[in-house]
Enzyme design. Structure first.
Site, PDB file in Angstrom:
ATOM      1  N   VAL A  25      19.070  65.002  30.527  1.00 53.39           N
ATOM      2  CA  VAL A  25      20.461  65.190  30.516  1.00 53.39           C
ATOM      3  C   VAL A  25      20.789  63.822  30.104  1.00 53.39           C
ATOM      4  CG1 VAL A  25      23.071  64.705  31.616  1.00 53.39           C
ATOM      5  CG2 VAL A  25      21.031  66.710  32.537  1.00 53.39           C
ATOM      6  N   PRO A  26      21.380  63.552  28.640  1.00 53.95           N
ATOM      7  CA  PRO A  26      21.329  61.928  28.801  1.00 53.95           C
ATOM      8  C   PRO A  26      23.111  61.382  29.115  1.00 53.95           C
ATOM      9  CG  PRO A  26      22.093  63.194  26.840  1.00 53.95           C
ATOM     10  CD  PRO A  26      21.693  64.731  27.727  1.00 53.95           C
ATOM     11  N   CYS A  27      23.145  61.079  30.467  1.00 53.63           N
ATOM     12  CA  CYS A  27      24.584  60.890  31.317  1.00 53.63           C
ATOM     13  C   CYS A  27      25.273  59.884  30.255  1.00 53.63           C
ATOM     14  CB  CYS A  27      24.137  60.856  32.543  1.00 53.63           C
ATOM     15  SG  CYS A  27      22.561  60.683  33.189  1.00 53.63           S
ATOM     16  N   HIS A  28      24.409  58.965  30.307  1.00 53.96           N
ATOM     17  CA  HIS A  28      24.077  57.920  29.733  1.00 53.96           C
ATOM     18  C   HIS A  28      25.407  57.495  28.366  1.00 53.96           C
ATOM     19  CE1 HIS A  28      21.508  58.197  27.329  1.00 53.96           C
ATOM     20  NE2 HIS A  28      20.625  57.385  25.999  1.00 53.96           N
TER      21      HIS A  28
END
Length: 121
Positions: free
Chosen positions: A55-58
């Site tokens: 999950v690329p939460c950035h």
DNA sequence: AGCATGACGCCTA
DNA sequence: ATAGGCGCCATGC
């Protein structure tokens, strides 16, 4: 931290769809899930994102393109660095160039409650 | 149950 | 454009 009817899972699923070089907002994700008012819950879900999930939460910022405060990455600088690695342009104010990188998630096809024919209604 | 907090968003001054 | 306030909804004490 219990899941909210799979709310977290749906958030993660959507965030995984955010392409490189693009960002989206908490509100947009919430709206895609059917409740624009749950923007805070989206943030909460991301905060609880288990490591290991891709999950690329950035790539999730607020509506203004501003990064969050101090958090799991070790600071906004880290988040910014991750985004810059994806050629994300930043404005002089330190905000993401939303005009260039904002990505709107498609409304989730699977609704949390496919039911409810409003028995009382 | 009530009060405070928060990786948010919108309205008003 | 900036600052302050209010609303939402789930969590934690």
């Amino acid at each position: 931290m219990e899941d909210i009817s799979g709310f977290n899972a749906r958030v993660y699923a959507l965030v995984r769809l955010v392409p490189e070089g693009k960002v989206t907002s908490y509100g947009a994700l919430a709206a895609a899930l059917g409740d624009p008012r749950k923007a805070r819950e989206v943030g909460w879900a991301l905060k609880a994102t288990p490591e290991g999930l891709d999950v690329p939460c950035h790539r999730v910022v607020n509506r203004e393109g501003a990064l969050s405060g101090g958090w799991a990455f070790g600071g906004p600088e880290v988040q910014r660095h991750l985004l810059e690695l994806e050629d994300v342009r930043f404005l002089p104010d330190g905000r993401v160039d939303m005009v260039r990188h904002f990505w709107r998630p498609e409304p989730a096809l699977s609704r949390p409650k496919p039911e409810s024919q409003s028995p009382l209604l």
